[in-house]
Design a protein around this motif. Structure first.
Motif, PDB file in Angstrom:
ATOM      1  N   HIS A  29       0.809  -1.217   0.000  1.00  0.00           N
ATOM      2  CA  HIS A  29       0.000   0.000   0.000  1.00  0.00           C
ATOM      3  C   HIS A  29       0.844   1.269   0.000  1.00  0.00           C
ATOM      4  CE1 HIS A  29      -3.980  -1.913   1.647  1.00  0.00           C
ATOM      5  NE2 HIS A  29      -3.562  -2.448   0.509  1.00  0.00           N
ATOM      6  N   ALA A  30       1.889   1.306   0.807  1.00  0.00           N
ATOM      7  CA  ALA A  30       2.692   2.531   0.903  1.00  0.00           C
ATOM      8  C   ALA A  30       3.335   2.872  -0.431  1.00  0.00           C
ATOM      9  CB  ALA A  30       3.753   2.385   1.991  1.00  0.00           C
ATOM     10  N   ASP A  31       3.840   1.863  -1.132  1.00  0.00           N
ATOM     11  CA  ASP A  31       4.398   2.104  -2.463  1.00  0.00           C
ATOM     12  C   ASP A  31       3.316   2.589  -3.424  1.00  0.00           C
ATOM     13  OD1 ASP A  31       7.089   1.611  -2.098  1.00  0.00           O
ATOM     14  OD2 ASP A  31       6.967  -0.501  -2.613  1.00  0.00           O
ATOM     15  N   PHE A  32       2.127   1.997  -3.319  1.00  0.00           N
ATOM     16  CA  PHE A  32       1.016   2.369  -4.189  1.00  0.00           C
ATOM     17  C   PHE A  32       0.667   3.846  -4.008  1.00  0.00           C
ATOM     18  CE2 PHE A  32      -3.603   2.849  -4.830  1.00  0.00           C
ATOM     19  CZ  PHE A  32      -3.753   2.342  -6.117  1.00  0.00           C
ATOM     20  N   TYR A  33       0.490   4.262  -2.761  1.00  0.00           N
ATOM     21  CA  TYR A  33       0.158   5.663  -2.516  1.00  0.00           C
ATOM     22  C   TYR A  33       1.311   6.583  -2.899  1.00  0.00           C
ATOM     23  CZ  TYR A  33      -4.077   4.261  -0.037  1.00  0.00           C
ATOM     24  OH  TYR A  33      -5.315   3.752   0.274  1.00  0.00           O
ATOM     25  N   SER A  34       2.526   6.166  -2.574  1.00  0.00           N
ATOM     26  CA  SER A  34       3.687   7.004  -2.886  1.00  0.00           C
ATOM     27  C   SER A  34       3.878   7.180  -4.385  1.00  0.00           C
ATOM     28  CB  SER A  34       4.940   6.404  -2.258  1.00  0.00           C
ATOM     29  OG  SER A  34       4.851   6.389  -0.844  1.00  0.00           O
ATOM     30  N   ALA A  35       3.425   6.198  -5.166  1.00  0.00           N
ATOM     31  CA  ALA A  35       3.545   6.265  -6.620  1.00  0.00           C
ATOM     32  C   ALA A  35       2.399   7.040  -7.263  1.00  0.00           C
ATOM     33  CB  ALA A  35       3.611   4.861  -7.208  1.00  0.00           C
ATOM     34  N   SER A  36       1.481   7.563  -6.430  1.00  0.00           N
ATOM     35  CA  SER A  36       0.304   8.279  -6.922  1.00  0.00           C
ATOM     36  C   SER A  36       0.469   9.785  -6.709  1.00  0.00           C
ATOM     37  CB  SER A  36      -0.951   7.805  -6.178  1.00  0.00           C
ATOM     38  OG  SER A  36      -1.096   6.402  -6.253  1.00  0.00           O
TER      39      SER A  36
END
Length: 357
Positions: free
Chosen positions: A241-248
């Motif tokens: 999740h953290a990577d997902f949000y950080s990539a957004s």
């Protein structure tokens, strides 16, 4: 404090938000020195999708049915507090068992409060019956505001208290992932959320083929016409999740209809995205501006044009940092664990005083 929790799932985050909520809360509660036993109904759906099997902050045990739950009678009877969660299979029977067995504080934790109340109004007692509500010392609710008074007045709950979802900042923080998407959405398919997702993500994607979008989550029907610039991820485990949000560059928050009607019902995704310093575009509901300041910490949106304007003009970095500060100052699991401790101790102290009197 010895705490027993009977919840929908701790072991599997597949298709539900209960697991991540319980994980963050109980990890922080254990850090305050408490002993926790989590009892989970062993069902095939979650058994085949488990991503936590041996947590280091509590004991996780499984039971087969209501009869098998009786194996844990001593633990339930001797606990200082017992919490039953919403959507627990055979939840009404579980409530009766707990209320007849537990010697300590008895609480119901409603992670789905507006949905629960709508079901009760329809006479749908899938996991909670109005008759068992007065038997709980505490009704802990994911929804605050006027709903708490309604639970006490209409359903005779002795004490209804808000216990919102929260974020574990050890798991949700900016990861440094390169930006891949202009707007993301993370959530399981829900029919009543889909029109908003269409308006606030799919329509902007069609209007701006030069931008990149993504929808992550299970159970979306094959009938949805996804624009070519919308990536689909069927399931995203919490560890990603953290990577997902950080990539957004931005992420979208979409709220279920019952929760919009009730207001004061923040999704765990709000706090998780904010902790990653990802700016949030959200649909509107009463109480949202008490959690995040409009325009400074969150971008409210009602229309496709609102989203397009935010993607083109909002100061993403500033909004993301301000949202992160608000989440870390007020909405971490440590904050919720302290609130839970206060609620449970207040009831225990009131009972002790009543016994003395």
């Amino acid at each position: 404090m010895r705490l027993v929790v009977l919840g929908l799932s701790l072991s599997s985050s597949w298709g539900n938000g209960h697991a991540t909520t319980f994980r963050a809360l109980l990890k922080a509660f254990a850090a305050r020195g408490h002993d926790i036993l989590f009892l989970e109904r062993d069902v095939a759906w979650y058994r085949d999708q488990r991503d936590v099997t041996d947590p280091d902050y509590c004991r996780l045990r499984f039971y087969d049915d209501i009869d098998d739950l009786a194996r844990f009678t001593p633990e339930i009877a001797e606990a200082d507090a017992v919490i039953v969660g919403s959507y627990v299979p055979q939840g009404v029977a579980v409530s009766h068992f707990v209320q007849a067995t537990a010697g300590g504080v008895k609480a119901f934790y409603d992670i789905d409060t507006p949905v629960t109340l709508a079901k009760l109004e329809r006479g749908d007692f899938e996991y909670l019956d109005p008759a068992v509500i007065p038997g709980y010392d505490l009704y802990l609710s994911f929804t605050g505001g006027p709903t708490l008074e309604r639970i006490e007045r209409i359903y005779a709950a002795p004490a209804a208290r808000a216990l919102y979802c929260s974020v574990d900042p050890a798991l949700y923080a900016p990861s440094g992932a390169a930006k891949r998407w202009d707007l993301s959405y993370l959530g399981t398919y829900s029919a009543d959320r889909q029109p908003t997702l269409d308006r606030l993500l799919l329509a902007p994607a069609r209007a701006r083929p030069d931008l990149r979008f993504v929808v992550a989550g299970p159970q979306y029907p094959d009938t949805i016409d996804w624009p070519a610039n919308v990536e689909r991820i069927a399931h995203l485990p919490p560890a990603a999740h953290a990577d997902f949000y950080s990539a957004s560059r931005f992420t979208l928050n979409v709220t279920r209809a019952d929760m919009i009607a009730a207001g004061w019902s923040p999704s765990v995704r709000l706090f998780e995205a904010a902790a990653c310093a990802t700016p949030i575009i959200s649909d509107l509901w009463e109480g949202l501006d008490m959690l995040f300041a409009f325009g400074r910490e969150i971008v409210p949106a009602c229309t496709t044009d609102d989203v397009l304007a935010a993607l083109d003009g909002a100061d993403a970095d500033s909004i993301g940092r301000a949202a992160q500060a608000r989440a870390l100052d007020h909405h971490t699991a440590a904050h919720r664990a302290a609130e839970l401790e206060t609620y449970l101790q207040a009831v225990a102290q009131a009972r002790a005083l009543a016994d003395v009197a």
